[in-house]
Design a protein around this motif. Structure first.
Motif, mmCIF file in Angstrom:
data_model
loop_
_atom_site.group_PDB
_atom_site.id
_atom_site.type_symbol
_atom_site.label_atom_id
_atom_site.label_comp_id
_atom_site.label_asym_id
_atom_site.label_seq_id
_atom_site.Cartn_x
_atom_site.Cartn_y
_atom_site.Cartn_z
ATOM 1 N N GLY A 124 7.157 15.337 18.392
ATOM 2 C CA GLY A 124 6.039 14.597 18.974
ATOM 3 C C GLY A 124 6.448 13.917 20.268
ATOM 4 O O GLY A 124 7.608 13.962 20.689
ATOM 5 N N THR A 125 5.486 13.282 20.902
ATOM 6 C CA THR A 125 5.773 12.522 22.120
ATOM 7 C C THR A 125 5.353 11.079 21.903
ATOM 8 O O THR A 125 4.423 10.790 21.147
ATOM 9 C CB THR A 125 5.017 13.105 23.334
ATOM 10 O OG1 THR A 125 3.616 13.147 23.034
ATOM 11 C CG2 THR A 125 5.513 14.490 23.671
ATOM 12 N N TYR A 126 6.062 10.206 22.570
ATOM 13 C CA TYR A 126 5.784 8.784 22.437
ATOM 14 C C TYR A 126 4.903 8.311 23.583
ATOM 15 O O TYR A 126 4.961 8.817 24.694
ATOM 16 C CB TYR A 126 7.083 7.979 22.449
ATOM 17 C CG TYR A 126 7.936 8.184 21.226
ATOM 18 C CD1 TYR A 126 7.442 7.913 19.959
ATOM 19 C CD2 TYR A 126 9.236 8.641 21.333
ATOM 20 C CE1 TYR A 126 8.216 8.086 18.833
ATOM 21 C CE2 TYR A 126 10.020 8.820 20.205
ATOM 22 C CZ TYR A 126 9.505 8.544 18.964
ATOM 23 O OH TYR A 126 10.276 8.724 17.848
ATOM 24 N N SER A 127 4.094 7.305 23.266
ATOM 25 C CA SER A 127 3.274 6.665 24.277
ATOM 26 C C SER A 127 3.562 5.170 24.196
ATOM 27 O O SER A 127 3.478 4.595 23.110
ATOM 28 C CB SER A 127 1.801 6.944 23.998
ATOM 29 O OG SER A 127 0.997 6.240 24.902
ATOM 30 N N SER A 184 3.881 4.509 20.145
ATOM 31 C CA SER A 184 3.140 5.261 19.135
ATOM 32 C C SER A 184 3.506 6.731 19.315
ATOM 33 O O SER A 184 3.754 7.192 20.420
ATOM 34 C CB SER A 184 1.636 5.053 19.283
ATOM 35 O OG SER A 184 1.195 5.524 20.541
ATOM 36 N N CYS A 185 3.557 7.447 18.204
ATOM 37 C CA CYS A 185 3.942 8.857 18.205
ATOM 38 C C CYS A 185 2.699 9.716 18.041
ATOM 39 O O CYS A 185 1.794 9.372 17.275
ATOM 40 C CB CYS A 185 4.933 9.128 17.069
ATOM 41 S SG CYS A 185 5.501 10.829 16.999
ATOM 42 N N THR A 186 2.646 10.839 18.737
ATOM 43 C CA THR A 186 1.483 11.730 18.632
ATOM 44 C C THR A 186 1.381 12.366 17.254
ATOM 45 O O THR A 186 0.304 12.798 16.867
ATOM 46 C CB THR A 186 1.543 12.843 19.691
ATOM 47 O OG1 THR A 186 2.785 13.554 19.549
ATOM 48 C CG2 THR A 186 1.424 12.289 21.088
ATOM 49 N N THR A 245 -1.615 13.194 12.699
ATOM 50 C CA THR A 245 -1.727 14.448 11.966
ATOM 51 C C THR A 245 -0.907 14.480 10.693
ATOM 52 O O THR A 245 -1.204 15.235 9.797
ATOM 53 C CB THR A 245 -1.288 15.619 12.854
ATOM 54 O OG1 THR A 245 0.066 15.412 13.264
ATOM 55 C CG2 THR A 245 -2.175 15.742 14.069
#
Length: 135
Positions: A96-99, A118-120, A124
């Motif tokens: 995932g990617t972090y924001s 937060s993780c994408t 899901t």
């Protein structure tokens, strides 16, 4: 003269025994792969939680050191970089990617219970904890 029956039992396995052994081995291998997949998912989740927690601790440490209020900005380059709270940018082990993606930019101090990152994958999957009350 005595007649003896010369019947030798063939050594080895029958085709049926060989088939049963192969089926048992395939079943064990399948169980092993299912277990390994679950273990990998759990370790990815733990790694992601640790990354989010480390960034959270860095932000709270900076807040405490400089007596910042919630909503104040941590100046650019104060969380991540050489000789800062975080040496490198966190990478989600699950892919995932972090924001926010760039922690070298200014980051706002979040409210208690709200993580900085937060993780994408959190939407899901059961990838990050849903309750971050004490963070």
């Amino acid at each position: 003269m005595k007649l003896t029956k010369n019947t030798k039992r063939a050594k080895g396995m029958t085709l049926l025994e060989l088939t049963v052994v192969i089926l048992v081995l395939l079943s064990l291998i399948t169980i092993l792969f299912i277990g390994a997949r679950a273990w990998k998912k759990g370790s990815d989740r733990a790694g992601c939680i640790m990354n989010i927690r480390n960034v959270q601790q860095a932000a709270r440490s900076y807040q405490n050191m400089y007596n910042l209020a919630i909503g104040d900005d941590v100046p650019a380059g104060k969380l991540q970089g050489a000789d800062q709270f975080l040496e490198t940018a966190p990478v989600c082990p699950g892919g995932g990617t972090y924001s926010p993606a760039d922690l070298t930019a200014a980051v706002a101090i979040p409210a208690i219970g709200t993580p900085v990152l937060s993780c994408t994958l959190s939407a899901t999957q059961d990838h990050v904890p849903s309750d971050t009350t004490g963070w």
